[in-house]
Design a protein around this motif. Structure first.
Motif, PDB file in Angstrom:
ATOM      1  N   PRO A  98      -0.006  -2.321 -12.779  1.00  0.00           N
ATOM      2  CA  PRO A  98       0.106  -3.050 -14.051  1.00  0.00           C
ATOM      3  C   PRO A  98       0.918  -4.344 -13.943  1.00  0.00           C
ATOM      4  CG  PRO A  98       1.056  -0.812 -14.233  1.00  0.00           C
ATOM      5  CD  PRO A  98       0.484  -0.939 -12.861  1.00  0.00           C
ATOM      6  N   ARG A 105      -4.967  -2.448  -4.326  1.00  0.00           N
ATOM      7  CA  ARG A 105      -3.717  -1.870  -4.820  1.00  0.00           C
ATOM      8  C   ARG A 105      -3.075  -2.785  -5.870  1.00  0.00           C
ATOM      9  NH1 ARG A 105      -3.017   2.606  -4.963  1.00  0.00           N
ATOM     10  NH2 ARG A 105      -3.440   2.967  -2.773  1.00  0.00           N
ATOM     11  N   ARG A 118      -3.695   5.928 -14.301  1.00  0.00           N
ATOM     12  CA  ARG A 118      -2.660   5.019 -13.778  1.00  0.00           C
ATOM     13  C   ARG A 118      -1.810   5.720 -12.724  1.00  0.00           C
ATOM     14  NH1 ARG A 118      -3.233   0.477 -13.588  1.00  0.00           N
ATOM     15  NH2 ARG A 118      -3.757   0.262 -15.772  1.00  0.00           N
ATOM     16  N   LEU A 149     -10.963   4.227  -4.120  1.00  0.00           N
ATOM     17  CA  LEU A 149      -9.693   4.844  -4.525  1.00  0.00           C
ATOM     18  C   LEU A 149      -9.760   6.374  -4.423  1.00  0.00           C
ATOM     19  CD1 LEU A 149      -9.000   2.552  -7.605  1.00  0.00           C
ATOM     20  CD2 LEU A 149      -7.512   2.738  -5.599  1.00  0.00           C
ATOM     21  N   VAL A 150     -10.864   6.937  -4.873  1.00  0.00           N
ATOM     22  CA  VAL A 150     -10.986   8.393  -4.876  1.00  0.00           C
ATOM     23  C   VAL A 150     -11.176   8.925  -3.452  1.00  0.00           C
ATOM     24  CG1 VAL A 150     -12.434  10.325  -5.664  1.00  0.00           C
ATOM     25  CG2 VAL A 150     -11.739   8.552  -7.278  1.00  0.00           C
ATOM     26  N   PRO A 191       0.905   4.462  -5.760  1.00  0.00           N
ATOM     27  CA  PRO A 191       1.195   5.133  -4.477  1.00  0.00           C
ATOM     28  C   PRO A 191       2.335   6.151  -4.584  1.00  0.00           C
ATOM     29  CG  PRO A 191       1.469   2.717  -4.295  1.00  0.00           C
ATOM     30  CD  PRO A 191       0.987   2.989  -5.675  1.00  0.00           C
ATOM     31  N   ARG A 222       1.299   9.163  -6.822  1.00  0.00           N
ATOM     32  CA  ARG A 222       0.290   9.968  -6.144  1.00  0.00           C
ATOM     33  C   ARG A 222       0.925  10.849  -5.078  1.00  0.00           C
ATOM     34  NH1 ARG A 222      -4.627   7.155  -3.002  1.00  0.00           N
ATOM     35  NH2 ARG A 222      -5.101   6.400  -5.090  1.00  0.00           N
ATOM     36  N   VAL A 244      -4.760  -2.713  -9.306  1.00  0.00           N
ATOM     37  CA  VAL A 244      -4.588  -1.539 -10.174  1.00  0.00           C
ATOM     38  C   VAL A 244      -3.113  -1.320 -10.515  1.00  0.00           C
ATOM     39  CG1 VAL A 244      -6.701  -0.427  -9.343  1.00  0.00           C
ATOM     40  CG2 VAL A 244      -4.530   0.141  -8.253  1.00  0.00           C
ATOM     41  N   ARG A 286      -0.968  -6.963 -11.710  1.00  0.00           N
ATOM     42  CA  ARG A 286      -2.150  -7.448 -12.415  1.00  0.00           C
ATOM     43  C   ARG A 286      -1.772  -8.474 -13.472  1.00  0.00           C
ATOM     44  NH1 ARG A 286      -6.009  -3.360 -15.615  1.00  0.00           N
ATOM     45  NH2 ARG A 286      -6.336  -2.549 -13.518  1.00  0.00           N
ATOM     46  N   ASN A 340       0.822  -1.221   0.000  1.00  0.00           N
ATOM     47  CA  ASN A 340       0.000   0.000   0.000  1.00  0.00           C
ATOM     48  C   ASN A 340       0.852   1.266   0.000  1.00  0.00           C
ATOM     49  OD1 ASN A 340      -2.440  -1.402   0.038  1.00  0.00           O
ATOM     50  ND2 ASN A 340      -2.402  -1.592   2.266  1.00  0.00           N
ATOM     51  N   GLU A 341       1.976   1.202   0.707  1.00  0.00           N
ATOM     52  CA  GLU A 341       2.782   2.413   0.864  1.00  0.00           C
ATOM     53  C   GLU A 341       3.683   2.684  -0.332  1.00  0.00           C
ATOM     54  OE1 GLU A 341       4.785   1.924   4.649  1.00  0.00           O
ATOM     55  OE2 GLU A 341       2.858   1.355   5.534  1.00  0.00           O
ATOM     56  N   VAL A 342       4.315   1.619  -0.858  1.00  0.00           N
ATOM     57  CA  VAL A 342       5.326   1.867  -1.905  1.00  0.00           C
ATOM     58  C   VAL A 342       5.003   1.183  -3.233  1.00  0.00           C
ATOM     59  CG1 VAL A 342       7.139   2.207  -0.191  1.00  0.00           C
ATOM     60  CG2 VAL A 342       6.805  -0.080  -1.168  1.00  0.00           C
ATOM     61  N   GLY A 343       3.943   0.386  -3.279  1.00  0.00           N
ATOM     62  CA  GLY A 343       3.605  -0.324  -4.522  1.00  0.00           C
ATOM     63  C   GLY A 343       4.237  -1.707  -4.557  1.00  0.00           C
ATOM     64  N   TRP A 346      -8.356  14.223  -9.359  1.00  0.00           N
ATOM     65  CA  TRP A 346      -9.730  13.966  -8.923  1.00  0.00           C
ATOM     66  C   TRP A 346     -10.396  15.172  -8.273  1.00  0.00           C
ATOM     67  CZ3 TRP A 346      -7.648   8.695  -7.007  1.00  0.00           C
ATOM     68  CH2 TRP A 346      -7.643   7.782  -8.073  1.00  0.00           C
ATOM     69  N   ASP A 368       6.178  -3.350  -6.788  1.00  0.00           N
ATOM     70  CA  ASP A 368       7.564  -3.514  -7.229  1.00  0.00           C
ATOM     71  C   ASP A 368       8.555  -3.156  -6.133  1.00  0.00           C
ATOM     72  OD1 ASP A 368       8.358  -4.698  -9.494  1.00  0.00           O
ATOM     73  OD2 ASP A 368       8.708  -2.872 -10.642  1.00  0.00           O
ATOM     74  N   ALA A 369       8.302  -2.045  -5.444  1.00  0.00           N
ATOM     75  CA  ALA A 369       9.269  -1.531  -4.475  1.00  0.00           C
ATOM     76  C   ALA A 369       9.170  -2.230  -3.114  1.00  0.00           C
ATOM     77  CB  ALA A 369       9.070  -0.030  -4.303  1.00  0.00           C
ATOM     78  N   GLU A 405     -10.043   7.628  -0.694  1.00  0.00           N
ATOM     79  CA  GLU A 405      -8.730   7.541  -0.048  1.00  0.00           C
ATOM     80  C   GLU A 405      -7.836   8.705  -0.480  1.00  0.00           C
ATOM     81  OE1 GLU A 405      -6.234   3.558   0.319  1.00  0.00           O
ATOM     82  OE2 GLU A 405      -5.785   4.580  -1.556  1.00  0.00           O
ATOM     83  N   ALA A 406      -7.887   9.023  -1.783  1.00  0.00           N
ATOM     84  CA  ALA A 406      -7.011  10.085  -2.296  1.00  0.00           C
ATOM     85  C   ALA A 406      -7.491  11.474  -1.875  1.00  0.00           C
ATOM     86  CB  ALA A 406      -6.923  10.007  -3.819  1.00  0.00           C
TER      87      ALA A 406
END
Lengths: 216, 216
Positions: free
Chosen positions: A107, A102, B102, A159-160, B107, B110, A105, A110, A23-26, B117, A28-29, A162-163
């Motif tokens: 790429p 997370r 995207r 998502l919206v 994270p 963003r 969404v 997924r 959640n924090e860094v995605g 949004w 990959d990271a 949260e943002a």
């Protein structure tokens, strides 16, 4: 038994910590090294539970389609609404559920793991088909199309919300979403008896007996 | 003039290529090296237009709130619907618009750049406030809450439709979304005169004169 319980607890601790990293860094990271640092567990302990980061991501997605708190209701459409309200109540508190969104969404994630959206669409559609057979839905309401639209809408509102931050509460926003769509799906007589309030899920979860917990 | 036009074309080519990379591999993994390879441009040419990857990401988000194809309509609520239909028609074809979504759900991106949004919610709210003043909306429809719910829903329907694949068409799914919510927002007399069909946006974009193009 105590040993088994401890093992389950450790597994959940790993899942929660990795989910928070996703959640924090995605995807990959998020690394096993960061996971070791965050949990304070040894690599040996981690690898006892999960073979790899990919394995943890799969376990996160495994938990995403959950009916915890759901109970039989006089109207099938109420059960369908409850699914979304319960999730809205749990997602802000449970990093694993947030991480599942997370990963869906992201790429790369997924491509590797797919998403659980087809399962959510199927679960919703099944409830709506039953609701329709019982005469709870308006004649033009198409269970497949409605389930798809609401799974999408639910996800985007999460998502919206949260943002945007801004003191917005997911349970309230999702309750609003149902109040916006329900009158076009449900017959008026049933609509008057459906509870889509923001505080309903809280009550369902409180009333739940520990034995009924089907997930964690 | 010809030179200026060529410069705009090169800039758009870079934006499109980087947007496609963001969509395919995510923000973090998209590199200037990959961009060089994909566009065949020199680093010098790239850096003439953009100072950095961050700079390109900002330009992508800059383009995200677009009114291209939108024209004054007899009902303000029709303009609000048109915004969403136009975007649904353009997003599958325009990598830059897809990349803006995207980046908003990534994270790291963003945290660095925020999302558009809040701007979309403001644009929708403004149209709905006007619609309400003109008596187009039902008394209980709250422009801020409805705009927020539909920006969220629109985004999620896009993400889920893209992931489900399955021959689903975004314009059709977004049209369905409006058909689900409009009867609870708009007065019946106005509702009968609102066009929320999937093919409307295509026609609006076709009728548009090149001079009216406010974005690219």
């Amino acid at each position: 038994m105590a040993r088994q319980e401890r093992a389950i607890r450790t597994r959940n601790r790993i899942l929660d910590a990795m989910a928070s990293l996703f959640n924090e860094v995605g995807y990959d990271a998020a690394t096993i090294a960061a996971l070791v640092e965050r949990t304070g567990l040894t690599r040996g302990a981690l690898y006892f539970h999960f073979a790899s980061k990919e394995d943890i991501a799969r376990a996160v997605l495994e938990e995403a389609v959950t009916r915890r708190g759901l109970r039989p209701q006089p109207f099938k459409v109420q059960e369908w609404v409850d699914l979304g309200l319960l999730l809205a109540c749990r997602v802000p508190r449970e990093p694993v559920l947030r991480a599942a969104i997370r990963l869906s969404v992201d790429p790369k994630a997924r491509r590797l793991f797919g998403t659980r959206w087809p399962d959510w669409v199927a679960v919703g559609q099944e409830l709506l088909v039953e609701a329709k057979e019982r005469g709870e839905l308006l004649p033009h309401a198409d269970p497949a199309a409605v389930s798809r639209a609401v799974v999408g809408s639910w996800t985007g509102v999460q998502l919206v919300t949260e943002a945007l931050g801004d003191g917005l509460d997911l349970a309230g926003e999702i309750s609003m979403l149902y109040q916006l769509v329900l009158p076009n799906i449900v017959t008026p007589a049933v609509l008057a008896r459906i509870d889509s309030s923001a505080y309903r899920a809280e009550r369902l979860l409180r009333e739940e007996t520990p034995e009924a917990d089907d997930t964690r």
